[in-house]
Design an enzyme around this catalytic site. Sequence first.
Site, PDB file in Angstrom:
ATOM      1  CG  ASP A   1      52.481  15.867 -38.118  1.00 44.23           C
ATOM      2  OD1 ASP A   1      53.364  16.320 -38.886  1.00 44.23           O
ATOM      3  OD2 ASP A   1      51.274  15.855 -38.416  1.00 44.23           O
TER       4      ASP A   1
ATOM      5  CG  ASP B   1      47.211  16.043 -35.415  1.00 42.20           C
ATOM      6  OD1 ASP B   1      46.741  14.919 -35.129  1.00 42.20           O
ATOM      7  OD2 ASP B   1      47.447  16.393 -36.578  1.00 42.20           O
TER       8      ASP B   1
ATOM      9  CG  ASN C   1      49.650  19.430 -35.805  1.00 36.22           C
ATOM     10  OD1 ASN C   1      48.519  19.598 -36.226  1.00 36.22           O
ATOM     11  ND2 ASN C   1      50.412  18.433 -36.197  1.00 36.22           N
TER      12      ASN C   1
END
Length: 187
Positions: free
Chosen positions: A131, A149, A136
Amino acid sequence: YKGLLKESGFYSVEFLAESLRNVVFKAFHPSYGVVAIKMPKFTGTLDRRTIDLHRREVEIYKRISHPHTVLVRDFTVIKGVPAIIEEYCPSNLRKMLSEKGKLNLDEFLNVFMKVLKAIVYLHSQGIAHGDIKPENILFTEDGEPKLSDLETAKITLEQASASAFTMEYVAPEQLNREITLKTDVYQ
């Protein structure tokens, strides 16, 4: 959540951000100093799976140590609500891009190379992030980038939840619930 955090010894609790699945607070704790606390969004019930996902993320963080990944300090469950206590980073790449419009070449190369080193390190540990997106990539007070994250991260032999992906950054193989190290390269 602010009340729960205060009851658990956190002071100066303030809301920082939220995603589809989590809320993040900034707070001070005598044992940790200033930290960020990530907790799941409350949707009426918190099932065992939610607690297990947060615990799993912390277990992945415990396996790694890199200067450009966020430092997770602790994991706790406060009255049934999981909380990941991590280093506080006041900004992220999305916020920086919103403020500046774009990075100059030196800034871009600095951020890119450090985040890339973190990704290469994760891959060397058999972990696919899954992700990678501007939200992030966090920045410390000193401006150092930190990849954060690992909620959707996949240890190459595990399965990740397809519902946890950010569609704007999803690699084609993720749609079939497959995450490989190449997924991070695509993102």
